[in-house]
Motif scaffolding. Sequence first.
Motif, mmCIF file in Angstrom:
data_model
loop_
_atom_site.group_PDB
_atom_site.id
_atom_site.type_symbol
_atom_site.label_atom_id
_atom_site.label_comp_id
_atom_site.label_asym_id
_atom_site.label_seq_id
_atom_site.Cartn_x
_atom_site.Cartn_y
_atom_site.Cartn_z
ATOM 1 N N ASP A 1 48.088 72.380 71.415
ATOM 2 C CA ASP A 1 47.259 71.499 70.822
ATOM 3 C C ASP A 1 47.548 70.118 71.091
ATOM 4 O O ASP A 1 46.346 69.697 71.652
ATOM 5 C CB ASP A 1 47.795 71.467 69.228
ATOM 6 N N GLU A 2 48.572 69.767 71.564
ATOM 7 C CA GLU A 2 48.748 68.419 72.116
ATOM 8 C C GLU A 2 48.390 68.221 73.562
ATOM 9 O O GLU A 2 47.758 67.171 73.804
ATOM 10 C CB GLU A 2 50.453 68.066 71.914
ATOM 11 N N ILE A 3 48.287 69.229 74.116
ATOM 12 C CA ILE A 3 47.830 69.186 75.745
ATOM 13 C C ILE A 3 46.211 69.057 75.552
ATOM 14 O O ILE A 3 45.501 68.179 76.270
ATOM 15 C CB ILE A 3 48.183 70.605 76.707
ATOM 16 N N ARG A 4 45.651 69.669 74.447
ATOM 17 C CA ARG A 4 44.287 69.681 74.558
ATOM 18 C C ARG A 4 43.822 68.228 74.057
ATOM 19 O O ARG A 4 42.769 67.559 74.457
ATOM 20 C CB ARG A 4 43.532 70.630 73.642
ATOM 21 N N THR A 5 44.562 67.647 73.049
ATOM 22 C CA THR A 5 44.192 66.352 72.559
ATOM 23 C C THR A 5 44.824 65.073 73.293
ATOM 24 O O THR A 5 44.022 64.178 73.311
ATOM 25 C CB THR A 5 44.553 66.153 71.214
ATOM 26 N N GLY A 6 45.820 65.080 73.830
ATOM 27 C CA GLY A 6 46.441 64.128 74.350
ATOM 28 C C GLY A 6 46.066 64.015 76.070
ATOM 29 O O GLY A 6 45.209 64.680 76.282
ATOM 30 N N ASP A 7 46.518 62.885 76.487
ATOM 31 C CA ASP A 7 46.319 62.996 78.029
ATOM 32 C C ASP A 7 47.493 63.108 78.812
ATOM 33 O O ASP A 7 48.595 63.258 78.559
ATOM 34 C CB ASP A 7 45.768 61.599 78.405
ATOM 35 N N LEU A 8 47.133 63.313 79.998
ATOM 36 C CA LEU A 8 47.999 63.891 81.405
ATOM 37 C C LEU A 8 49.350 63.357 81.312
ATOM 38 O O LEU A 8 50.513 63.876 81.369
ATOM 39 C CB LEU A 8 47.425 63.855 82.612
ATOM 40 N N ILE A 9 49.558 62.026 81.273
ATOM 41 C CA ILE A 9 50.797 61.231 81.392
ATOM 42 C C ILE A 9 51.323 60.784 80.198
ATOM 43 O O ILE A 9 52.486 60.231 80.353
ATOM 44 C CB ILE A 9 50.641 60.061 82.298
ATOM 45 N N SER A 10 50.934 61.143 79.147
ATOM 46 C CA SER A 10 51.396 60.551 77.780
ATOM 47 C C SER A 10 52.647 61.527 77.668
ATOM 48 O O SER A 10 52.592 62.647 77.863
ATOM 49 C CB SER A 10 50.483 60.771 76.766
ATOM 50 N N LEU A 11 53.668 60.805 76.804
ATOM 51 C CA LEU A 11 54.966 61.538 76.662
ATOM 52 C C LEU A 11 54.747 62.620 75.353
ATOM 53 O O LEU A 11 53.634 62.430 74.704
ATOM 54 C CB LEU A 11 55.935 60.806 76.137
ATOM 55 N N PRO A 12 55.164 63.478 75.488
ATOM 56 C CA PRO A 12 55.025 64.382 74.189
ATOM 57 C C PRO A 12 55.436 64.014 72.995
ATOM 58 O O PRO A 12 56.482 62.995 72.582
ATOM 59 C CB PRO A 12 55.990 65.585 74.499
ATOM 60 N N ARG A 13 54.481 64.015 71.962
ATOM 61 C CA ARG A 13 54.761 63.437 70.597
ATOM 62 C C ARG A 13 55.809 64.065 70.017
ATOM 63 O O ARG A 13 56.758 63.883 69.305
ATOM 64 C CB ARG A 13 53.426 63.502 69.668
ATOM 65 N N GLU A 14 55.764 65.701 70.205
ATOM 66 C CA GLU A 14 56.832 66.344 69.600
ATOM 67 C C GLU A 14 57.320 67.375 70.555
ATOM 68 O O GLU A 14 56.520 68.029 70.995
ATOM 69 C CB GLU A 14 56.206 67.272 68.302
ATOM 70 N N VAL A 15 58.379 67.317 70.840
ATOM 71 C CA VAL A 15 59.235 67.962 71.944
ATOM 72 C C VAL A 15 59.308 69.493 71.421
ATOM 73 O O VAL A 15 59.948 69.733 70.392
ATOM 74 C CB VAL A 15 60.435 67.388 72.380
ATOM 75 N N THR A 16 58.891 70.255 72.143
ATOM 76 C CA THR A 16 59.131 71.681 71.756
ATOM 77 C C THR A 16 59.541 72.452 73.417
ATOM 78 O O THR A 16 59.118 72.224 74.144
ATOM 79 C CB THR A 16 57.919 72.432 71.205
ATOM 80 N N LEU A 17 60.467 73.399 72.881
ATOM 81 C CA LEU A 17 60.902 74.277 73.954
ATOM 82 C C LEU A 17 60.133 75.515 74.088
ATOM 83 O O LEU A 17 60.616 76.514 74.869
ATOM 84 C CB LEU A 17 62.680 74.529 74.057
ATOM 85 N N ASP A 18 59.296 75.728 73.350
ATOM 86 C CA ASP A 18 58.434 77.207 73.287
ATOM 87 C C ASP A 18 57.973 77.586 74.626
ATOM 88 O O ASP A 18 58.252 78.873 74.975
ATOM 89 C CB ASP A 18 57.427 77.035 72.192
ATOM 90 N N ALA A 19 57.322 76.586 75.223
ATOM 91 C CA ALA A 19 56.891 76.977 76.523
ATOM 92 C C ALA A 19 57.818 77.539 77.413
ATOM 93 O O ALA A 19 57.698 78.354 78.100
ATOM 94 C CB ALA A 19 56.114 75.997 77.170
ATOM 95 N N LYS B 1 44.644 80.126 78.454
ATOM 96 C CA LYS B 1 45.575 79.408 79.602
ATOM 97 C C LYS B 1 46.539 78.656 78.941
ATOM 98 O O LYS B 1 46.255 77.707 78.195
ATOM 99 C CB LYS B 1 44.400 78.531 80.309
ATOM 100 N N GLU B 2 47.795 78.855 79.006
ATOM 101 C CA GLU B 2 49.121 78.333 78.563
ATOM 102 C C GLU B 2 49.508 77.285 79.902
ATOM 103 O O GLU B 2 50.167 77.726 80.755
ATOM 104 C CB GLU B 2 49.948 78.966 77.998
ATOM 105 N N TYR B 3 49.007 76.144 79.759
ATOM 106 C CA TYR B 3 49.437 75.178 80.825
ATOM 107 C C TYR B 3 50.807 74.808 80.739
ATOM 108 O O TYR B 3 51.554 74.639 81.573
ATOM 109 C CB TYR B 3 48.536 73.903 80.829
ATOM 110 N N ASN B 4 51.532 74.642 79.237
ATOM 111 C CA ASN B 4 52.653 74.343 79.210
ATOM 112 C C ASN B 4 53.597 75.251 79.878
ATOM 113 O O ASN B 4 54.720 75.037 80.622
ATOM 114 C CB ASN B 4 52.888 73.937 77.976
ATOM 115 N N VAL B 5 53.321 76.683 79.600
ATOM 116 C CA VAL B 5 53.980 77.967 80.095
ATOM 117 C C VAL B 5 54.145 77.839 81.590
ATOM 118 O O VAL B 5 54.969 78.109 82.268
ATOM 119 C CB VAL B 5 53.566 78.933 79.512
#
Lengths: 290, 301
Positions: free
Chosen positions: B55-73, B263-267
């Motif tokens: 979700d954050e990938i779709r709404t945020g931009d390429l170089i922004s830091l993660p708002r919520e860090v998750t290790l799921d990917a 497509k799971e870009y984070n994975v």
Amino acid sequence: MSKWLQDNMPKIVLAPSFVAVMVFVYGFIGWTAWVSLTRSRLMPRYELDSFIQYERLATSPRFETAMVNLFIFGTLFIVIAMVLGLLLAILLDQKIRTEGALRTIYLYPMALSMIVTGTAWKWILNPGLGLEAMVQGWGFESFEFDWLVDPDMAIYTIVIAAIWQSSGFVMALFLAGLRSVDEEIIKAAQVDGIPHWRVYTAIIIPSMAPIFLSAFIVLAHLAIKSFDLVIALTGGGPGYATDLPATYMYAMAFSRGDIGQAASSAMVMMLVVFAIVVPYLYSELRVKDD
Amino acid sequence: MTDISHTRSPSMARNQSPTVKLVLRVVLYILLGLFALFYLMPLFVMITTSLKSLDEIRTGDLISLPREVTLDAWKTAWATACTGIQCEGVRPFFWNSVLIAIPAVMISTLVGALNGYVVAQWRFKGANIFFALMLFGCFIPFQVVLLPMARVLGIMGIAGTIPGLIFVHVIYGLGFTTLFFRNYYVSIPDELTKAAKVDGAGFFRIFWSIFLPLSLPIIVVTVIWQFTQIWNDFLFGVSFSQAGTQPVTVALNNIVNSTTGVKEYNVDMAAAIIAALPTLLVYVVAGKYFIRGLTAGSVKG
């Protein structure tokens, strides 16, 4: 017996490698050359049939694209990586306090697999979510950067990623070259009041000719062998817009079942490498013998 | 040297003005910093993207830091991501790469050391021709051996297996390992070998007690070079493996280019970092030797 063994031990040790090289390098090249002169399709056939496969290559629009791409990619990649590498080396040569750290940063992409590099750049260049979307999000709504999906521009994305990967290596080569130039000559030139930039253009760079040659050979070699980067970044697409001879060969060998075309395109790659490397190796080996 | 003061005055004054010098220094550091950003940006983007949710990938931009860090990917990439029909993440393939790289590096280094020792120190008629033939083998585009190798692996009964891939990597690594050791041993005076021979030491004895103890730096260079080459290989991996024996580079490519599902870009990014970690680690720990291998592999002698 043991005396014989003792005397011939060096040859015995070398023998397995010698056989391996003769079979797996030269024998295999011979096999591929032979098959490239047959009508082999799904299975190899061994009746020679003139240059039919090379004629097919010459008339194949896909192979033509691959060769044109190799030319565009190879030229841009070699020229830009050399210029950038030389520039970085000269900048780093100005007694920079953080040189070690910067060198590490410039060179680390070389440790990565091309597949990793391709994956990273594929994401960055993704038009919907990557760089393009980011700049549009900053308010530049009309900004367009969709080279990855544009058949005319996609080959340049491969140039970008390849330069990112390899220019640090060229920098390392040139930096070593800059450092090996005689300090005394440089000091003398400075004492004579010759401007700093002239010291580079007139003294240091001309004395590095052999390093330019090595860098050229390595980069040209990398360009011809480029396969993984294309597969990971564009998959040869859109369509076959970013095919290179290496991906063409692979497609013919493993997905099209056209062994004749695979063998003949591999031979063309081989000849291109020959044309670049043989004069170089020849001169290298001759110098060593003198 | 006596008339320095006459010759230098005008041009030195022009070059060495302190303000100009300072400005040039600042520009220099800015340039170097911008280049550093260019090289670091993809790594930064990979790491941050791998720590974001989709979700954050779709709404945020390429170089922004993660708002919520998750290790799921990372968990998905390691253990459950699909590489084709198999959905076990990159884990099994990571271990395949380890199982391929370790024996292949060890064998090709050992054989290269012996070859280099012979070519450099036991020159006999034809040794130089052998070396030239070997050297040339380093430069061939591997496409030219793919087809016959596929057949030979089949005949040997090791097609699509890990031993098959080890075999291929050893064969085509020998050129470089021989080159490294030959160039290293060639600088050791051959009086050493001669004296040892007079003392009655044999071929292996001289290698074992004289040359090997001197070889640590070149062993490190060769091992690092071979490990990087083999770990990062894709062409042999994709050509000579089958489902289950693929190295990690092939698995990564399959994850990234699989067309099924969302497509799971984070994975993708997490998997890419996992695939890159071993060679990156080697680079960070032993960068000096890594660079030496690179330059030795290109500027011979």
